[in-house]
Design an enzyme around this catalytic site. Structure first.
Site, mmCIF file in Angstrom:
data_model
loop_
_atom_site.group_PDB
_atom_site.id
_atom_site.type_symbol
_atom_site.label_atom_id
_atom_site.label_comp_id
_atom_site.label_asym_id
_atom_site.label_seq_id
_atom_site.Cartn_x
_atom_site.Cartn_y
_atom_site.Cartn_z
ATOM 1 N N ASP A 6 0.870 -1.185 0.000
ATOM 2 C CA ASP A 6 0.000 0.000 0.000
ATOM 3 C C ASP A 6 0.905 1.231 0.000
ATOM 4 O O ASP A 6 1.175 1.831 1.028
ATOM 5 C CB ASP A 6 -0.912 -0.027 1.230
ATOM 6 C CG ASP A 6 -1.922 1.110 1.241
ATOM 7 O OD1 ASP A 6 -2.008 1.855 0.243
ATOM 8 O OD2 ASP A 6 -2.614 1.267 2.264
ATOM 9 N N LYS A 7 1.370 1.595 -1.174
ATOM 10 C CA LYS A 7 2.381 2.644 -1.280
ATOM 11 C C LYS A 7 1.858 4.019 -0.880
ATOM 12 O O LYS A 7 2.602 4.858 -0.386
ATOM 13 C CB LYS A 7 2.944 2.701 -2.706
ATOM 14 C CG LYS A 7 3.833 1.513 -3.042
ATOM 15 C CD LYS A 7 4.383 1.627 -4.453
ATOM 16 C CE LYS A 7 5.263 0.443 -4.802
ATOM 17 N NZ LYS A 7 6.521 0.422 -4.052
ATOM 18 N N ASN A 57 9.898 -7.261 -8.960
ATOM 19 C CA ASN A 57 9.297 -5.951 -9.227
ATOM 20 C C ASN A 57 10.389 -4.923 -9.459
ATOM 21 O O ASN A 57 11.475 -5.000 -8.892
ATOM 22 C CB ASN A 57 8.356 -5.526 -8.092
ATOM 23 C CG ASN A 57 9.052 -4.681 -7.039
ATOM 24 O OD1 ASN A 57 9.266 -3.475 -7.222
ATOM 25 N ND2 ASN A 57 9.451 -5.316 -5.936
ATOM 26 N N LEU A 75 9.198 -1.485 -9.578
ATOM 27 C CA LEU A 75 8.228 -0.387 -9.534
ATOM 28 C C LEU A 75 8.903 0.975 -9.452
ATOM 29 O O LEU A 75 8.519 1.915 -10.146
ATOM 30 C CB LEU A 75 7.285 -0.587 -8.341
ATOM 31 C CG LEU A 75 6.274 -1.730 -8.504
ATOM 32 C CD1 LEU A 75 5.715 -2.154 -7.164
ATOM 33 C CD2 LEU A 75 5.166 -1.328 -9.444
ATOM 34 N N ASN A 93 6.963 4.473 5.739
ATOM 35 C CA ASN A 93 8.231 4.171 5.085
ATOM 36 C C ASN A 93 8.574 5.281 4.097
ATOM 37 O O ASN A 93 7.769 5.602 3.222
ATOM 38 C CB ASN A 93 8.086 2.813 4.376
ATOM 39 C CG ASN A 93 9.361 2.304 3.748
ATOM 40 O OD1 ASN A 93 9.954 2.959 2.910
ATOM 41 N ND2 ASN A 93 9.764 1.104 4.137
ATOM 42 N N ASN A 113 14.016 3.746 3.928
ATOM 43 C CA ASN A 113 14.266 2.723 2.906
ATOM 44 C C ASN A 113 15.468 3.142 2.057
ATOM 45 O O ASN A 113 15.365 4.022 1.209
ATOM 46 C CB ASN A 113 13.029 2.545 2.027
ATOM 47 C CG ASN A 113 13.162 1.384 1.064
ATOM 48 O OD1 ASN A 113 14.234 0.817 0.886
ATOM 49 N ND2 ASN A 113 12.067 1.036 0.413
ATOM 50 N N SER A 132 15.976 -0.368 -1.676
ATOM 51 C CA SER A 132 15.292 -0.766 -2.900
ATOM 52 C C SER A 132 16.312 -0.813 -4.031
ATOM 53 O O SER A 132 17.114 0.111 -4.193
ATOM 54 C CB SER A 132 14.188 0.228 -3.257
ATOM 55 O OG SER A 132 13.717 -0.023 -4.573
ATOM 56 N N ASN A 177 15.516 -0.536 -7.102
ATOM 57 C CA ASN A 177 14.852 0.011 -8.285
ATOM 58 C C ASN A 177 14.943 1.527 -8.419
ATOM 59 O O ASN A 177 14.319 2.117 -9.296
ATOM 60 C CB ASN A 177 13.384 -0.426 -8.281
ATOM 61 C CG ASN A 177 13.258 -1.928 -8.277
ATOM 62 O OD1 ASN A 177 13.983 -2.606 -8.996
ATOM 63 N ND2 ASN A 177 12.369 -2.455 -7.445
ATOM 64 N N LYS A 193 15.767 0.047 6.685
ATOM 65 C CA LYS A 193 15.522 -1.201 5.964
ATOM 66 C C LYS A 193 16.696 -1.480 5.046
ATOM 67 O O LYS A 193 17.076 -0.630 4.226
ATOM 68 C CB LYS A 193 14.222 -1.119 5.156
ATOM 69 C CG LYS A 193 13.823 -2.448 4.511
ATOM 70 C CD LYS A 193 12.402 -2.390 3.976
ATOM 71 C CE LYS A 193 11.950 -3.754 3.477
ATOM 72 N NZ LYS A 193 10.524 -3.725 3.057
ATOM 73 N N THR A 240 14.897 -8.275 5.453
ATOM 74 C CA THR A 240 15.565 -7.500 4.434
ATOM 75 C C THR A 240 14.582 -7.123 3.325
ATOM 76 O O THR A 240 13.457 -7.623 3.277
ATOM 77 C CB THR A 240 16.705 -8.316 3.777
ATOM 78 O OG1 THR A 240 16.126 -9.478 3.157
ATOM 79 C CG2 THR A 240 17.753 -8.740 4.772
ATOM 80 N N ASN A 241 15.091 -6.312 2.410
ATOM 81 C CA ASN A 241 14.367 -5.954 1.197
ATOM 82 C C ASN A 241 14.523 -7.079 0.165
ATOM 83 O O ASN A 241 14.956 -8.178 0.496
ATOM 84 C CB ASN A 241 14.917 -4.621 0.660
ATOM 85 C CG ASN A 241 13.853 -3.773 -0.031
ATOM 86 O OD1 ASN A 241 13.049 -4.291 -0.805
ATOM 87 N ND2 ASN A 241 13.858 -2.481 0.226
#
Length: 347
Positions: free
Chosen positions: A70-71, A116, A118, A147, A180, A183, A185, A225, A253-254
């Site tokens: 749920d971004k 992903n 994203l 986050n 965070n 990521s 990405n 994270k 972890t991520n």
């Protein structure tokens, strides 16, 4: 509750016939309608109480929802009422951004995994905060993590500016805040896990948090994270830096960039972060090393590859105080939450 949970395999077949991102959006909107109609309202209260204290927060149970599902923080109440002890939403960036080009989510069903890329797609801090303020989850006794990340077009050397802006924005509305930096990405983002870069970022966040705590007269725990693809030297540096800068906990972890566990599967070579069971062992290794280096008291949330109660139990046994799920929820449905709570409760 059992009828709803038993129906998920049928729903999953329909959802898996759709593009993965479309299915994600359909699932959230359907879940929201079910919550608004009262269908899922009792689920949270039917979950067995397994109180857990973490960073001074009292969780109903030690099973949480990981960030990323749920971004925009638009479905906090509906997701929370699936029985989670805590819910984390985001990643939010200061300004709205579309993320990476579609398609950008790929299923690997034989591995119960996802890839992903994203790229922190979200509607920005202002919309995110408005959504969080509308939710009732915290008033109902739920614990909410927010986050934060950096915008893709913010130069990496200015990343701290975005994190400080994000922290200031979400601070009054969070039970804890997650930074965070892991990521895969957002270009160069993982460089912030380097020792010098991390020290500089944490120093600015520590100072901003002290100012915000003074302003709001409350201490909001701050977590970082991290990735599963860290060297022992990087884990050592993180284990040293987090407590030194007053960071209250770590999420391990991520997603992973490794494809060793999915070689040869359709979509395995797609760019992005791999989640699901292939991350489980990597995550366990990071958790165990952190616990060994940080002692018995430092809060660790374990995430990555939990698709059964057994894996949740293994995360706790490795040294995690609580766990989060994401990809497992997509493959198993809401029954996974209760299964994990029961498994941990039985330890």
């Amino acid at each position: 509750m059992s009828i709803l949970f038993q129906a998920y395999p049928l729903a999953r077949a329909a959802l898996f016939s759709m593009d993965a991102e479309t299915a994600h959006e359909v699932t959230l909107s359907t879940l929201q309608r079910a919550y608004d109609c009262g269908v899922t309202r009792k689920l949270m209260h039917e979950q067995p109480e397994t109180p857990t204290t973490l960073m001074g927060l009292t969780l109903r149970n030690p099973v949480g929802l990981a960030a990323g599902l749920d971004k925009n923080g638009a479905h906090i109440d509906a997701l929370g009422n699936l029985g989670f002890g805590f819910v984390e939403v985001g990643t939010v960036t200061p300004r709205a951004q579309p993320g990476n080009p579609k398609p950008r989510i790929f299923r690997l069903p034989r591995a119960q995994a996802l890839i992903n890329r994203l790229g922190f797609n979200n509607l920005g801090l202002e919309t995110f905060i408005a959504n969080v303020q509308r939710s009732q989850w915290r008033q109902q006794g739920g614990i909410l993590g927010l986050n934060i990340g950096k915008n893709a077009d913010t130069p990496i050397e200015r990343a701290a500016d975005d994190y400080v802006l994000g922290l200031a924005g979400v601070y009054p509305h969070a039970d804890y805040v997650t930074v965070n930096i892991s990521s895969p990405n957002t270009k160069n983002l993982r460089a912030l896990q380097g020792e010098d870069e991390l020290a500089a970022l944490l120093a600015q966040l520590r100072d901003k948090r002290a100012e915000l705590a003074d302003q709001h007269q409350r201490h909001v725990p701050l977590l970082v994270k991290i990735a599963p693809d860290l060297t022992d030297a990087q884990i050592d540096a993180i284990a040293d830096l987090l407590p030194r800068h007053g960071i209250d906990g770590v999420i391990a972890t991520n997603t992973t960039l490794s494809r060793d566990a999915v070689t040869g599967l359709p979509h395995a070579e797609e760019a992005g972060g791999l989640s699901g069971p292939p991350v489980h062992e990597l995550s366990l290794g990071v958790i165990a090393k952190l616990r060994q280096r940080m002692g018995t008291d430092y809060p660790i949330i374990g995430v990555g590859g939990i698709v059964s109660g057994k894996q949740a139990r293994e995360k706790i046994a490795a040294g995690a105080n609580a766990v989060q799920v994401y990809t497992g929820l997509i493959y198993r449905g809401p029954a996974l939450v209760s299964e994990c709570v029961q498994a941990i409760r039985g330890m």
